[in-house]
Each structure stands twice: as C-alpha cells, then as structure tokens.
Design an enzyme around this catalytic site. Structure first.
Site, PDB file in Angstrom:
ATOM      1  N   GLU A   1       0.828  -1.212   0.000  1.00 47.05           N
ATOM      2  CA  GLU A   1       0.000   0.000   0.000  1.00 47.05           C
ATOM      3  C   GLU A   1       0.865   1.266   0.000  1.00 47.05           C
ATOM      4  O   GLU A   1       0.517   2.264  -0.624  1.00 47.05           O
ATOM      5  CB  GLU A   1      -0.956  -0.002   1.193  1.00 47.05           C
ATOM      6  CG  GLU A   1      -1.929  -1.190   1.219  1.00 47.05           C
ATOM      7  CD  GLU A   1      -2.824  -1.280  -0.014  1.00 47.05           C
ATOM      8  OE1 GLU A   1      -3.134  -0.232  -0.614  1.00 47.05           O
ATOM      9  OE2 GLU A   1      -3.203  -2.412  -0.394  1.00 47.05           O
TER      10      GLU A   1
ATOM     11  N   HIS B   1       1.658   2.175  -3.419  1.00 42.46           N
ATOM     12  CA  HIS B   1       0.610   2.969  -4.092  1.00 42.46           C
ATOM     13  C   HIS B   1       0.708   4.441  -3.714  1.00 42.46           C
ATOM     14  O   HIS B   1       0.598   5.321  -4.564  1.00 42.46           O
ATOM     15  CB  HIS B   1      -0.773   2.461  -3.692  1.00 42.46           C
ATOM     16  CG  HIS B   1      -1.179   1.187  -4.368  1.00 42.46           C
ATOM     17  ND1 HIS B   1      -1.021   0.986  -5.719  1.00 42.46           N
ATOM     18  CD2 HIS B   1      -1.760   0.061  -3.875  1.00 42.46           C
ATOM     19  CE1 HIS B   1      -1.481  -0.229  -6.021  1.00 42.46           C
ATOM     20  NE2 HIS B   1      -1.927  -0.802  -4.925  1.00 42.46           N
TER      21      HIS B   1
HETATM   22 ZN   LIG Z   1      -2.697  -2.525  -4.514  1.00 40.56          ZN
END
Ligand SMILES: [Zn+2]
Ligand SMILES: [Ca+2]
Ligand SMILES: [Ca+2]
Ligand SMILES: [Zn+2]
Length: 582
Positions: free
Chosen positions: A297, A300
């Site tokens: 994450e 991202h």
């Molecule tokens: Zn992802």
C-alpha cells in the site's frame, strides 16, 4: 452475492468440468453452478448472458470496482450516495474484459466466468483498481479524464482510488518516460497510525513497528525517507494509516467484511486496512502479513500501480510466502523511475578480505565490500549488485571498538607475513581483529589503542582524507588535500620522493577530468580489479591492467573520467535515523 458483496461460487467438486452458469437464488443471492457439458444445452456457451441477473451485475461490479471496466460514480461505495444501476457493457465486451482478466491471472482466456476465474476474483486482494491500460482498453471515456472547457463532467470528479494518473489538482513530476506521474516533492515524509484506527488484532506497538519497518524497506531503495510523527497537527502528516471495518475513518470506499479486499491506499495520502481480515506479524506464517500489505500500500501512496510481474510486491493479490520478503529488482526500478536513484558521498569504502579454507583445506579468499557514511554502513553484494537486505545499520552494531561515526579511512595491510587492518579517524588509528571481530585494545608490546597516526605511521599527516593499500607494491597510499604519501609498510616510512601531487601520481587520462584534491574515499575493488577514487556523488576509476590490455595507450595509474557512483553501485540508500536500529 453474500452479505459482504463477494462473488460466491458453490462448486461441486465431483463434477469434472466446466461451464458455469449464473442462477438467481430465491434468497436474492447468486449461485454459480457447474454443469457437465452436453447434459443440457449450454446457455450461451457458458458466457455471461443473463443480462438482468443480479449476479451479472455483481461480476460487473467486480470488474469496475477493480478497474477492469468503467466505474460509474458511487460504485463500490454503498449507502446514501449510491448511483443508479450502471450501464452495462454488452456480452461481447464483457467477455473481452474477462479474457483480459484471465490473461494477466495466467488463466485460459476463455472469456467465460469459469470456476478458476471466479476463484481468482475471490482471492484476497488490494482495493486499489488495477492499472490504466486495462481501463482504457475496456472503456471509451473514463470519467476521471479532464473534460473540455465548458463541459460539465458527467459525475462529480472523484479524488478516488482509480485516479492513478495525473490530475489537474496536483503538480505532476516528470518521469524519465515522459508521462506525468505523481510523486512527493519532499525528501522526508511523515506518517502516523491514527488513534481512531488501531487494529483490534495486534498490539499498537506491534502495528507501529510493522509500519516503521515497511516504510524503512522503501527508504532502503529510494532517496526518500520516512519519519513517524506522533505529535504534529494531523493536517501536516503526509501519510495516515488506520484500520477499519465496513464504513471506516470517513473514507468514501467501504470495506467488504472478511475476505477479498484487505486494504486500499489513496495516492499521496492515506492507507486503510480492513480489520475484518486476519492480519499477522511478519513472524507468522498464517493469515495475511501486515508487513507485506503495508509495503504494497505504501507503494501505491508513492505512486506505483499494480503489476502482475512475478516477484513484485505490487501484484494486486495477496501471495502468501515465507517470513522474509524483500522488494525485488522491478519494485526498486519502478520507484526509482519516480524518485531517482540514491546519491550520496562516503566517508570510506573498502573490501574486507577473509582467508578461509575450503573442505579440502585449500586456502580460499573471500571479500565483502563496505561503504561507510556518518554513523552507518552498508555491505555491498557485488554478485547481486545491490546492498545487503536490511542495510544500512549502525557502525557500532557491526564494528566493535572503532569510532561510531565519520571514519576517515580503512586500510588492510596484507603481505605474506602481515595481516593488519587499520581504521583512521582524526589524528588516531585503531587496529581491528578480524577473527574476534572487534578492535584490538592493545598491541603486542602492551601499548593501548587508539594510537597517534604520527607515531605508527611516521611522516603521515592527519586528519586524512583517505588511504588504500597497494598489495603488489606493498605501499599504503595516504591522501590529504592535493597530496599523496606513499608509505612503505616493510620499512615503515614514507618513500623518499613523496609527498607528491595527486595529479602527478594519478594523472588525468582526459584533461580537466580529475578530482584534484580532497578525496572522500579510495579503494581497491577485488570485484572490479581496479582502484576507485570517490568524491561527492562521483567516482574516478584508476586505469587497471585490464584497461591497459584493451587500450595500450592508457597511462599507468591514469585516472579515467568521472562517473556517478549510483550508476555502478546500486541502491546505497539512507534511511531515517529513527529506523537505523531496526
Ligand atoms: Zn494494490
Ligand atoms: Ca475484506
Ligand atoms: Ca574519508
Ligand atoms: Zn478507506
């Protein structure tokens, strides 16, 4: 559809094959039943043909929720703001989308919603939609694209998960590919596990430790570092992390209960974890590793999209694997495309030689390359061309009894009779015992270390810029300012004609291409069989035997034009000092 919104397949394992049809259960849920081919007439060759079926709508929901088809406004977020039913792609378009999904998931691209495809859709996955190319391939006009002047967008522009590309509201930072990509502009980013978002499954300390480690893993391969900020105003925190169930933390995206989506991230922003999942610490081989999900994450947030490349941490699905996992080559290169590679100067660099014996008792030489900067160091794995996983670490943790920071030079004097390793700092030097892995406290005569450089190495000034040992000539070259001192280790004195100018002992091969003075480091690399001079972010290679074989005109000890250190020694990256002890 179960109550959590998952696609649920009820499969009879005794059946051998193959086509799946979608039926509507009286409960309003979906049933994906398999039938043997030939028993009954196939309904549309197993393709999804029940246009009015709620199951079809579910399939479409999956595809649009995760970026495989255009997402209508409000999709994925249930509740008062739900949009009217989306316009559905026709059967052919749907089959095409399914085939694409199957392809990247290494399934037969049948375009049919078969058992394997369903299973792939139900695997635990990240909530961030998959990448743009698929989105463009399956839709005509993504709503998040900027609309021409004077035209109102069809839906309220969403600062939403699928906007994995530059928007008008943020300044894109150029990437080497020329595409506008988002990236943070500062060097140190702050993060916080928000108090309203603690997980009920791990202790708060454990959660914070895992996040600290996840951020550190990224900083080990990129020029940014990350600092946990527990006190600053919430609005100033760059990345806020939190756990939640269903509706959570004021987020427009709702979690789906146990299974499927386990987390999502907002570009340049916040990360949410579905606390209905079973998150576990890195030491566990069960459940979903919070560390691995957090690293994904954070990727991202930094600007990385999903990829289906094997080994990448940015694959959308959770892949269980052993307790140790690391960012692979593609992850490193992807994040460095956005942020550049790690640059920096070194206090010293050296190869550490160990004499070992193989199983037959034959002598064996092993070497490791080390880079020192301030109070930390890296071991460089020449074979893999990267730093050791988990580096840098503090000098005090790896080198007992030498100064904890800013070491000027390290030299390994190595003849048939001698095997001595010296650390230099200021006007003193220490001798290091390689077998005991700690500095000597006293010499053979009982005199204690550290000693004065002027006593142990008569005629050598201090503090030094750097030094290296020439094994063939049995000389130490000491560098200070623009001068070089060649020190005969057998006679323990400076050679008669020295000191000399560095530019005379190591002449420039090309005019003006020389560090001239104040080297940071100089070392003989056993991997490259050559001497390297370091200064700032650049290095100069000293002409080697191999270079002279290839180009006989090159001067002995000539200095070749400079090159960036980061182009030869990859990913020697600082981490935030608060994470040096991890
Ligand atoms: Zn992802
Ligand atoms: Ca979930
Ligand atoms: Ca130095
Ligand atoms: Zn959320």
């Amino acid at each position: 559809m179960d109550t959590d919104g998952h696609l649920v397949a009820h499969l009879d394992s005794k059946l051998t094959h193959t086509h799946i049809t979608i039926e509507t259960r009286s409960t309003g849920g979906c049933k994906f039943a398999m039938r043997r081919p030939g028993r009954r007439k196939r309904a549309g060759a197993g393709q999804v043909t029940h246009r009015r079926s709620p199951c079809l709508s579910l399939l479409q929901r999956f595809l649009s929720k995760y970026g495989w088809a255009e997402a209508p406004a409000g999709l994925g977020a249930r509740g008062p703001h739900n949009a009217p039913p989306p316009e559905r792609p026709a059967g052919a378009a749907l089959a095409k989308t399914l085939r694409k999904f199957q392809k990247v998931n290494a399934l037969p691209a049948s375009g049919e919603l078969d058992a394997a495809t369903l299973a792939a859709m139900n695997r635990p996955r990240c909530g961030v939609p998959d990448t743009e190319p698929q989105l463009q391939a399956t839709s005509t006009a993504p709503q998040t694209r900027p609309t021409p002047l004077g035209q109102r967008p069809r839906a309220r522009p969403k600062r939403f998960l699928q906007t994995l590309r530059p928007g008008p509201d943020l300044q894109p930072k150029g990437s080497p590919q020329g595409g506008g990509t988002w990236a943070f502009a500062k060097k140190t980013l702050t993060w916080r596990l928000v108090a309203e978002g603690y997980s009920s499954q791990l202790s708060v300390e454990e959660q914070r430790y895992i996040f600290r480690l996840a951020f550190r893993m990224w900083s080990e391969v990129m020029p940014l570092d990350f600092r946990e900020d527990l006190t600053g105003p919430a609005a100033t925190i760059d990345i806020k992390l939190g756990f939640g169930r269903g509706r959570h933390l004021g987020c427009p995206r709702v979690f789906d209960g146990s299974g499927q989506e386990f987390a999502h991230a907002w570009r340049l922003g916040d990360i949410h974890f579905d606390d209905d999942e079973h998150f576990t610490p890195p030491t566990s081989d069960r459940g979903i590793s919070l560390l691995k999900v957090a690293v994904h994450e954070i990727g991202h947030v930094l600007g990385l999209p999903h990829t289906y490349r094997t080994g990448s941490v940015m694959q959308p699905n959770y892949l269980p694997q052993g307790p140790a996992f690391e960012l692979d080559w593609s992850d490193r290169k992807a994040v460095q495309k956005l942020y550049g590679s790690c640059e920096g100067s070194f206090d010293t660099a050296f190869d550490w030689i160990r004499r070992e014996e193989d199983h037959r008792g034959a002598a064996l030489l092993r070497f490791s390359t080390y880079f020192f900067r301030n109070s930390w160091y890296w071991l460089y794995e020449n074979r893999n061309n990267r730093t050791r996983y988990g580096d840098p670490i503090r000098i005090v943790a790896g080198w007992q009894g030498v100064p904890a920071q800013n070491i000027d030079a390290v030299v390994h004097v190595w003849t048939w009779r001698r095997d001595e390793r010296y650390f230099f700092k200021g006007n003193q030097y220490w001798r290091y015992d390689s077998d005991k892995d700690q500095a000597h406290t006293e010499d053979e005569q009982g005199k204690s270390y550290p000693k004065l450089i002027s006593e142990g190495f008569p005629g050598i000034p201090s503090p030094l810029d750097t030094a290296f040992y020439d094994r063939r000539k049995q000389l130490i070259y000491f560098f200070k300012g623009s001068l070089v001192f060649a020190f005969d280790v057998n006679r323990n004195q400076v050679l008669g004609s020295y000191p000399k100018k560095m530019t005379d002992v190591f002449p420039a091969v090309e005019p003006q291409s020389h560090p001239v003075r104040h080297l940071d480091a100089a070392y003989y690399s056993y991997a490259h069989k050559a001497v390297f001079l370091f200064k700032g972010h650049q290095y100069w290679k000293v002409v080697s035997d191999e270079d002279r074989r290839r180009r006989p005109g090159l001067p002995s000890n000539g200095v070749l034009p400079p090159r960036p250190i980061s182009g030869t020694w990859f990913d020697v990256c600082d981490v935030h000092t608060s994470t040096l002890n991890m």
